[in-house]
Design a protein around this motif. Sequence first.
Motif, PDB file in Angstrom:
ATOM      1  N   TYR A 158      -9.184   0.004  11.927  1.00  0.00           N
ATOM      2  CA  TYR A 158      -7.728   0.162  11.989  1.00  0.00           C
ATOM      3  C   TYR A 158      -7.424   1.113  13.139  1.00  0.00           C
ATOM      4  CZ  TYR A 158      -6.650  -2.212   7.623  1.00  0.00           C
ATOM      5  OH  TYR A 158      -6.487  -3.158   6.647  1.00  0.00           O
ATOM      6  N   GLU A 159      -6.301   0.900  13.762  1.00  0.00           N
ATOM      7  CA  GLU A 159      -5.898   1.713  14.913  1.00  0.00           C
ATOM      8  C   GLU A 159      -4.439   2.132  14.748  1.00  0.00           C
ATOM      9  OE1 GLU A 159      -5.061   1.072  19.715  1.00  0.00           O
ATOM     10  OE2 GLU A 159      -5.752  -0.611  18.497  1.00  0.00           O
ATOM     11  N   VAL A 160      -4.163   3.390  15.057  1.00  0.00           N
ATOM     12  CA  VAL A 160      -2.773   3.844  15.207  1.00  0.00           C
ATOM     13  C   VAL A 160      -2.558   3.990  16.698  1.00  0.00           C
ATOM     14  CG1 VAL A 160      -1.091   5.638  14.710  1.00  0.00           C
ATOM     15  CG2 VAL A 160      -2.784   5.012  12.977  1.00  0.00           C
ATOM     16  N   LYS A 161      -1.734   3.118  17.252  1.00  0.00           N
ATOM     17  CA  LYS A 161      -1.495   3.095  18.700  1.00  0.00           C
ATOM     18  C   LYS A 161      -0.160   3.767  18.981  1.00  0.00           C
ATOM     19  CE  LYS A 161      -1.437   0.014  22.644  1.00  0.00           C
ATOM     20  NZ  LYS A 161      -2.707   0.242  23.275  1.00  0.00           N
ATOM     21  N   LYS A 208       6.810   1.111  14.168  1.00  0.00           N
ATOM     22  CA  LYS A 208       7.893   2.086  13.977  1.00  0.00           C
ATOM     23  C   LYS A 208       8.257   2.744  15.297  1.00  0.00           C
ATOM     24  CE  LYS A 208       7.137   3.415   9.194  1.00  0.00           C
ATOM     25  NZ  LYS A 208       7.067   4.566   8.296  1.00  0.00           N
ATOM     26  N   ARG A 209       9.426   3.375  15.317  1.00  0.00           N
ATOM     27  CA  ARG A 209       9.904   4.133  16.474  1.00  0.00           C
ATOM     28  C   ARG A 209      10.304   5.533  16.025  1.00  0.00           C
ATOM     29  NH1 ARG A 209      10.495   1.443  21.037  1.00  0.00           N
ATOM     30  NH2 ARG A 209      10.697  -0.805  21.010  1.00  0.00           N
ATOM     31  N   LEU A 210      10.157   6.471  16.961  1.00  0.00           N
ATOM     32  CA  LEU A 210      10.616   7.833  16.699  1.00  0.00           C
ATOM     33  C   LEU A 210      12.136   7.871  16.767  1.00  0.00           C
ATOM     34  CD1 LEU A 210       8.122   9.931  18.862  1.00  0.00           C
ATOM     35  CD2 LEU A 210       8.108   9.643  16.395  1.00  0.00           C
ATOM     36  N   PRO A 211      12.757   8.867  16.143  1.00  0.00           N
ATOM     37  CA  PRO A 211      14.210   9.012  16.244  1.00  0.00           C
ATOM     38  C   PRO A 211      14.651   9.310  17.681  1.00  0.00           C
ATOM     39  CG  PRO A 211      13.309  10.433  14.517  1.00  0.00           C
ATOM     40  CD  PRO A 211      12.161   9.857  15.251  1.00  0.00           C
ATOM     41  N   ALA A 212      15.925   9.142  17.954  1.00  0.00           N
ATOM     42  CA  ALA A 212      16.477   9.449  19.276  1.00  0.00           C
ATOM     43  C   ALA A 212      16.214  10.916  19.611  1.00  0.00           C
ATOM     44  CB  ALA A 212      17.970   9.162  19.296  1.00  0.00           C
ATOM     45  N   ASN A 213      15.961  11.187  20.873  1.00  0.00           N
ATOM     46  CA  ASN A 213      15.710  12.532  21.402  1.00  0.00           C
ATOM     47  C   ASN A 213      14.389  13.142  20.941  1.00  0.00           C
ATOM     48  OD1 ASN A 213      18.221  12.547  22.770  1.00  0.00           O
ATOM     49  ND2 ASN A 213      19.231  13.105  20.863  1.00  0.00           N
ATOM     50  N   VAL A 214      13.508  12.338  20.362  1.00  0.00           N
ATOM     51  CA  VAL A 214      12.174  12.785  19.972  1.00  0.00           C
ATOM     52  C   VAL A 214      11.188  11.862  20.682  1.00  0.00           C
ATOM     53  CG1 VAL A 214      10.585  13.181  18.057  1.00  0.00           C
ATOM     54  CG2 VAL A 214      13.024  13.577  17.742  1.00  0.00           C
ATOM     55  N   ALA A 215      10.120  12.435  21.271  1.00  0.00           N
ATOM     56  CA  ALA A 215       9.216  11.624  22.089  1.00  0.00           C
ATOM     57  C   ALA A 215       7.769  12.081  21.957  1.00  0.00           C
ATOM     58  CB  ALA A 215       9.633  11.702  23.554  1.00  0.00           C
ATOM     59  N   PHE A 216       6.857  11.143  22.235  1.00  0.00           N
ATOM     60  CA  PHE A 216       5.444  11.468  22.377  1.00  0.00           C
ATOM     61  C   PHE A 216       5.225  11.957  23.799  1.00  0.00           C
ATOM     62  CE2 PHE A 216       5.186   8.035  19.127  1.00  0.00           C
ATOM     63  CZ  PHE A 216       4.640   8.779  18.111  1.00  0.00           C
ATOM     64  N   SER A 217       4.265  12.857  23.997  1.00  0.00           N
ATOM     65  CA  SER A 217       4.003  13.355  25.346  1.00  0.00           C
ATOM     66  C   SER A 217       3.112  12.407  26.139  1.00  0.00           C
ATOM     67  CB  SER A 217       3.378  14.736  25.296  1.00  0.00           C
ATOM     68  OG  SER A 217       2.102  14.655  24.702  1.00  0.00           O
ATOM     69  N   ALA A 218       2.292  11.598  25.458  1.00  0.00           N
ATOM     70  CA  ALA A 218       1.378  10.685  26.155  1.00  0.00           C
ATOM     71  C   ALA A 218       0.996   9.536  25.237  1.00  0.00           C
ATOM     72  CB  ALA A 218       0.128  11.430  26.603  1.00  0.00           C
ATOM     73  N   SER A 219       0.565   8.450  25.856  1.00  0.00           N
ATOM     74  CA  SER A 219       0.057   7.312  25.092  1.00  0.00           C
ATOM     75  C   SER A 219      -1.368   7.616  24.652  1.00  0.00           C
ATOM     76  CB  SER A 219       0.056   6.050  25.944  1.00  0.00           C
ATOM     77  OG  SER A 219       1.355   5.693  26.296  1.00  0.00           O
ATOM     78  N   THR A 220      -1.691   7.234  23.436  1.00  0.00           N
ATOM     79  CA  THR A 220      -3.032   7.435  22.916  1.00  0.00           C
ATOM     80  C   THR A 220      -3.245   6.513  21.726  1.00  0.00           C
ATOM     81  OG1 THR A 220      -4.630   9.090  22.187  1.00  0.00           O
ATOM     82  CG2 THR A 220      -2.400   9.314  21.349  1.00  0.00           C
ATOM     83  N   SER A 221      -4.463   6.447  21.258  1.00  0.00           N
ATOM     84  CA  SER A 221      -4.787   5.669  20.063  1.00  0.00           C
ATOM     85  C   SER A 221      -5.758   6.455  19.208  1.00  0.00           C
ATOM     86  CB  SER A 221      -5.412   4.325  20.433  1.00  0.00           C
ATOM     87  OG  SER A 221      -4.456   3.469  21.003  1.00  0.00           O
ATOM     88  N   VAL A 222      -5.660   6.253  17.909  1.00  0.00           N
ATOM     89  CA  VAL A 222      -6.591   6.841  16.956  1.00  0.00           C
ATOM     90  C   VAL A 222      -7.250   5.673  16.230  1.00  0.00           C
ATOM     91  CG1 VAL A 222      -6.852   8.381  14.976  1.00  0.00           C
ATOM     92  CG2 VAL A 222      -5.090   8.852  16.684  1.00  0.00           C
ATOM     93  N   ALA A 274     -12.577   8.778  18.442  1.00  0.00           N
ATOM     94  CA  ALA A 274     -12.291   9.820  19.437  1.00  0.00           C
ATOM     95  C   ALA A 274     -11.245  10.773  18.872  1.00  0.00           C
ATOM     96  CB  ALA A 274     -11.794   9.187  20.736  1.00  0.00           C
ATOM     97  N   PRO A 275     -11.673  11.928  18.348  1.00  0.00           N
ATOM     98  CA  PRO A 275     -10.694  12.891  17.841  1.00  0.00           C
ATOM     99  C   PRO A 275      -9.827  13.420  18.975  1.00  0.00           C
ATOM    100  CG  PRO A 275     -12.894  13.830  17.843  1.00  0.00           C
ATOM    101  CD  PRO A 275     -13.033  12.395  18.244  1.00  0.00           C
ATOM    102  N   GLY A 276      -8.651  13.870  18.636  1.00  0.00           N
ATOM    103  CA  GLY A 276      -7.770  14.401  19.669  1.00  0.00           C
ATOM    104  C   GLY A 276      -6.462  14.899  19.096  1.00  0.00           C
TER     105      GLY A 276
END
Length: 163
Positions: free
Chosen positions: A81-84, A112-126, A137-139
Amino acid sequence: MIAKLKTNGFTVIELLVVLSVIGVLSTLGIAGFSKYNQAQTVQSAVNDVVSMINLAKSRASSQIKLGPSAVCGPTRPLRQYEVKISTTNRYRLIIHCGPEPPSSNTASIIDKRLPANVAFSASTSVFFPVLKAGVEAPGNIVITGYGITKTISVDPLGGVKVL
């Protein structure tokens, strides 16, 4: 004879002072509530992402195979399983079945999407592989919004902490 004035009621100046005090207090209350609401919006987004990471970990460790039958049919074993997480404020739970690398062996289960005015700093996957304890790959996942920064840390065993 001099008539005595009655002093029942308030003067205009007293009323203005009371209304000014009420105005100042309500302005401070609204500003405080607005800041509290923004902090709760960011915290709620962090909690949703942590919940999805824990769901991926749980499904991988229990080897639950959910998803379209075309992707994870009886002849295709569950791989991981992946959380992208993408910088478009979108995060998805993806199931990987069958042999690597064809993308036809993956399917998005939850999107899903984050609420307005809230953002991720970078693309990643777990990634949570089946039959292995932990993640590939922990992070860290950094979420920012309204001047607030929260970091989600995923350790090698798949433990999740909010810093």
